[in-house]
Scaffold this active site. Structure first.
Site, short mmCIF file in Angstrom:
data_model
loop_
_atom_site.label_atom_id
_atom_site.label_comp_id
_atom_site.label_asym_id
_atom_site.label_seq_id
_atom_site.Cartn_x
_atom_site.Cartn_y
_atom_site.Cartn_z
N ALA A 1 -33.17 12.10 -37.85
CA ALA A 1 -34.56 11.90 -38.27
C ALA A 1 -35.58 11.94 -37.24
CB ALA A 1 -34.81 10.82 -39.51
N GLY B 1 -29.45 12.55 -40.07
CA GLY B 1 -29.78 13.63 -40.79
C GLY B 1 -29.26 14.82 -40.52
N GLU C 1 -25.78 14.62 -42.15
CA GLU C 1 -25.98 14.91 -43.48
C GLU C 1 -26.15 16.18 -43.91
OE1 GLU C 1 -27.78 11.07 -45.35
OE2 GLU C 1 -28.87 11.51 -43.54
N GLU D 1 -27.43 5.35 -38.48
CA GLU D 1 -28.47 4.74 -39.20
C GLU D 1 -28.05 3.16 -39.14
OE1 GLU D 1 -28.30 8.92 -40.96
OE2 GLU D 1 -27.09 7.34 -40.77
#
Length: 255
Positions: A61, A106, A109, A129
């Site tokens: 992110a 991300g 993911e 994270e």
């Protein structure tokens, strides 16, 4: 645009293009959702590649963007974040991730949203994270544990450590490791082959597996049974069986 969809010969490439690290800011997330829907809707897209370019898939992110967000802002945003990735996961066509360089947070993911993952031998994947005092928020706690099992997923999520391509392969986080220069080529070959296949049967197979994993086996068998019987109403089934009887296995043309 930070994400583009390029289509050729039945294969759609959803290409991240936000140098230098393809950080997944809000605009990129929203664009991913739009292009996932476009790939879903377009008949000329029969298989999809997720790709970040030769150097990096996506390093996570946009932390600077997230740093200024408070609880109320993230409550409002978190559903849209998940919806963008879910839109990719629900593309009803074969999807392969071509992973080069970093696929972190991300980025990892997003790779988890694919049906199949081909990684460069220099790839590094992880869910870091926890090192920010957070947990994965774009599906990582759910898709990673379903893919590699809860204890292995917890190890990656609890520690935030990165894994190299060889360990990712051993964990089942990726499905194939190839030289970095061959990642897109190999992903395209996988997608192009399936783009020639029976579109409705491939959709049925994907939805049966994915939906079945979310429920008990009896319900999963009912999902499979309904799709299986329904395919007997399709032209592809007629063509496939006719070709098998007249020409032998594996020679049917579905386009």
């Amino acid at each position: 645009m930070t994400v583009n969809l390029e289509v050729a010969e039945g294969v759609g490439t959803i290409r991240l293009d936000r140098p230098p690290m393809n950080a997944l800011d809000i605009a990129t997330q929203d664009r991913l959702r739009e292009l996932a829907q476009e790939a879903t809707d377009r008949d000329d897209v029969r298989a999809v590649i997720l790709y970040g370019g030769e150097k990096v898939f996506a390093a996570g992110a946009d932390i600077k963007e997230m740093q200024v967000m408070d609880h109320a802002a993230m409550v409002k945003r978190s559903r849209a974040l998940q919806d963008a990735f879910t839109a990719v996961a629900r593309i009803p066509k074969p999807v392969v991730a071509a992973v080069t360089g970093y696929a972190l947070g991300g980025g990892c993911e997003l790779a988890l949203c694919a049906d199949y993952r081909i990684a460069a031998d220099n790839a590094k994947l992880g869910q870091p994270e926890i090192l920010l005092g957070l947990i994965p928020g774009a599906g990582g706690t759910q898709r990673l544990s379903r893919l590699i099992g809860p204890s292995k997923a917890k190890d990656l999520i609890f520690t935030g450590r990165m894994v190299k391509a060889d360990e990712a392969l051993a964990l089942g986080l990726v499905d194939r490791v190839v030289p970095a220069a061959e990642v897109y080529e190999q992903a395209h070959a996988w997608a192009a082959k399936l783009a020639q296949g029976p579109a409705l049967a491939l959709r049925a197979a994907k939805e049966s597996v994915d939906a079945g994993l979310e429920t008990d086996i009896d319900t999963g068998l009912a999902i499979e049974r309904n799709w299986f019987a329904g395919l007997f109403a399709t032209e592809d089934r007629e063509r496939g069986m006719r070709s098998f009887v007249e020409e032998g296995p594996g020679k049917a043309k579905f386009l």
